[in-house]
Design an enzyme around this catalytic site. Structure first.
Site, PDB file in Angstrom:
ATOM      1  N   GLY A   6       0.809  -1.210   0.000  1.00  0.00           N
ATOM      2  CA  GLY A   6       0.000   0.000   0.000  1.00  0.00           C
ATOM      3  C   GLY A   6       0.842   1.260   0.000  1.00  0.00           C
ATOM      4  CG  ASP A   7       3.629   4.245   1.392  1.00  0.00           C
ATOM      5  OD1 ASP A   7       4.218   4.819   0.446  1.00  0.00           O
ATOM      6  OD2 ASP A   7       3.226   4.854   2.390  1.00  0.00           O
ATOM      7  CG  ASP A   8       6.842   5.096  -1.826  1.00  0.00           C
ATOM      8  OD1 ASP A   8       5.962   5.312  -2.688  1.00  0.00           O
ATOM      9  OD2 ASP A   8       7.267   5.978  -1.053  1.00  0.00           O
TER      10      ASP A   8
END
Ligand SMILES: *[C@@H]1O[C@H](CO)[C@@H](O)[C@H](O)[C@H]1NC(C)=O
Ligand SMILES: *[C@@H]1O[C@H](CO)[C@@H](O)[C@H](O)[C@H]1NC(C)=O
Ligand SMILES: *[C@@H]1O[C@H](CO)[C@@H](O)[C@H](O)[C@H]1NC(C)=O
Ligand SMILES: *[C@@H]1O[C@H](CO)[C@@H](O)[C@H](O)[C@H]1NC(C)=O
Ligand SMILES: *[C@@H]1O[C@H](CO)[C@@H](O)[C@H](O)[C@H]1NC(C)=O
Ligand SMILES: *[C@@H]1O[C@H](CO)[C@@H](O)[C@H](O)[C@H]1NC(C)=O
Ligand SMILES: *[C@@H]1O[C@H](CO)[C@@H](O)[C@H](O)[C@H]1NC(C)=O
Ligand SMILES: *[C@@H]1O[C@H](CO)[C@@H](O)[C@H](O)[C@H]1NC(C)=O
Length: 479
Positions: free
Chosen positions: A263-265
């Site tokens: 859900g992020d980098d």
């Protein structure tokens, strides 16, 4: 290409040599060894093998997924620490579901090995997670307004030669509890990371499946000689701050063959936050990223920043695949960060479905507190991207420098971008930047004028972390 294959080629040569040597010299010895080993001995590759072994179950652990094993992990690690200066020790986590709170790796020359059917399950009881101070280079925790943070599930500090590996065993952070509470704004303390090793050198984290971290997954910080490979990292694509791998103020790091859905980098390269990071002054440099595959629809395949206040220099990324991400490479910074992002080299990316292939943001205005220095301008220069094919793209590039502080030395060559059905009208949105392009479609902005036959730079020299030699170790117990 010769360089990028070096690791595998040397593996192969080693195997051939081993077969030759064993075959001709010591067949009998091999037979003896096979007979005397425990039946389920496993082999793995590591920067160092250990003389002593123990099973987690030797310390009273119960792998039923319900019994809390925090004390068993601690007892095992404490007991094995006496071997640190006597050939080191490995703790083997056997098949089973091992529920535990946060635990610390406390001695050097230590290996934590997870069997393929071992699952370390993180407790959802906050009492099982001690509070630790904020990182000195961040000044405060990343979530909430409180200073503190929960210790990581697996934490180690001031160590040398530390290995966390397995034949694809699993660590499950059971993050849902933490994500829900975070979304409800109920934390004044920063959520735990899954693995954090700080002030250490010679670190290997490999051949594991990591799922559902409460926040970042793998966080090596203030460390050097870090080898990360063969990680499968999985979290829901809408889970908050589940960065895959965050090398933070680290020197000489190699990240290879990782698959990240999050859900992020997928990878976020960092080095501290505003005035705290500037004061701490520890850059991330000499970083290699190879053969990464990333899915993260709302984040970057590789982000540089936004916390980059110790500086980021000499990053070499190649053979990167993104299947559905928000951007390919993203540089995030702001006034107040200071320091630099420079000498960045990226080649051979294959990207499908994204908003921006190239993204630089000079106004990433998240600050630890209002006391950041308004004169601390980051220096962004020497950014090289080449040999990239991207399809189903909404916009080629959004490159936003800072008015008083242009981002310079940008070079983009041999890039073919095919657009989605609903592309942006302005494909190259460039402000306050300078550089060149060569053989790039669609047509770049005028701030990146076209030159004939330019190949953007990619270093030819080898970094010391490329020559780290892996040994074949076994999990069988010594007599
Ligand atoms: C791990 O070590 C840190 C200090 O480095 C300490 O604050 C924390 O309580 C320890 N965690 C556990 C589970 O003992
Ligand atoms: C760990 O190393 C850092 C940097 O060298 C030092 O400042 C710190 O006091 C050390 N911590 C411990 C617990 O030894
Ligand atoms: C490790 O396990 C994950 C999850 O089951 C799987 O997707 C991956 O392919 C496995 N990796 C290897 C090298 O077997
Ligand atoms: C943090 O929150 C808890 C309850 O959620 C509260 O008891 C505690 O006082 C708070 N701490 C700070 C520093 O605000
Ligand atoms: C670990 O991972 C590497 C690279 O992903 C792979 O070549 C190796 O066979 C894996 N297994 C072991 C047991 O090391
Ligand atoms: C192309 O991207 C759009 C989002 O912009 C997505 O909905 C669509 O499924 C993608 N198509 C393909 C063929 O990947
Ligand atoms: C351009 O990039 C593509 C994709 O990476 C690569 O196959 C090709 O060899 C490159 N061309 C040149 C001239 O380097
Ligand atoms: C171009 O980017 C700037 C910020 O860098 C933004 O404010 C502007 O709206 C963008 N323009 C278009 C047409 O997308």
């Amino acid at each position: 290409m010769e360089q990028s294959q070096g690791f595998r080629a040397s593996d192969l040569i080693q195997t051939i040599l081993a077969v030759l040597v064993l075959g001709t010299v010591s067949l009998r010895v091999v037979e003896c060894k096979v007979h005397s080993s425990v039946p389920d001995a496993l082999h793995y590759r590591a920067i160092n093998c250990r003389k002593h072994s123990a099973l987690l179950t030797d310390f009273g652990a119960v792998g039923d997924g319900k019994t809390l094993n925090t004390k068993a992990f601690k007892a095992a690690i404490d007991s094995l620490s006496k071997y640190a200066s006597e050939g080191g020790a490995q703790l083997i986590v056997p098949p089973g579901k091992w529920l535990t709170g946060s635990f610390n790796l406390t001695s050097s020359h230590f290996t934590l090995f997870l069997h393929k059917d071992a699952v370390i399950l993180a407790s959802q009881d906050e009492a099982e997670w001690p509070l630790v101070p904020a990182l000195p280079s961040y000044g405060r925790g990343r979530d909430g307004n409180g200073d503190g943070r929960f210790s990581s599930l697996i934490f180690g500090t001031n160590l040398t030669d530390i290995i966390i590996t397995g034949n694809n065993g699993t660590i499950d952070g059971q993050g849902q509890y933490w994500w829900d509470k975070f979304h409800q704004g109920q934390f004044n303390v920063t959520r735990p990371y899954m693995i954090e090793i700080q002030y250490s050198n010679k670190i290997q984290i490999s051949n594991l499946t990591l799922i559902n971290s409460p926040s970042w997954f793998v966080h090596p910080t203030y460390s050097s000689d870090v080898l990360i490979h063969g990680l499968t990292i999985l979290a829901p694509i809408d889970s908050p701050n589940t960065d895959g791998i965050d090398p933070d103020s680290c020197t000489n790091t190699r990240i290879e063959d990782c698959f990240v859905v999050s859900g992020d980098d997928c990878i976020a390269v960092k080095s501290g936050w505003d005035q705290y990071g500037i004061k701490f002054g520890m850059p991330t440099k000499h970083l290699i990223i190879r053969r990464l595959t990333c899915i993260s629809p709302d984040s970057a395949t590789i982000a540089l920043g936004s916390e980059m206040s110790g500086g980021i220099q000499d990053v070499r990324a190649e053979d990167i695949t993104a299947i559905n991400t928000q951007s390919g490479i993203r540089i995030k910074t702001a006034i107040g960060r200071g320091a630099y992002v420079k000498d960045i080299y990226v080649r051979r990316m294959t990207l499908t479905t994204m908003k921006w292939v190239f993204w630089m943001s000079g106004s990433y205005n998240q600050h630890p507190d209002p006391n950041f220095d308004p004169k601390a301008f980051p220096e962004i220069k020497g950014i090289n991207y080449r040999d990239i094919v991207a399809t189903n793209v909404t916009g080629a590039a959004r490159l936003e420098g800072i008015a008083q502080d242009h981002f310079t030395g940008i070079c983009i060559s041999n890039v073919t971008i095919s657009l989605s059905k609903t592309p942006k009208e302005l494909q190259w949105n460039c402000t306050n930047i300078a550089g060149v392009t060569s053989n790039v479609t669609p047509e770049p902005c005028h701030l990146l004028p076209k030159k004939e036959k330019v190949d953007c730079a990619f270093p030819e020299d080898r970094l010391p972390i490329e020559d780290v030699h892996l040994k074949t170790c076994s999990t069988m117990k010594t007599a």
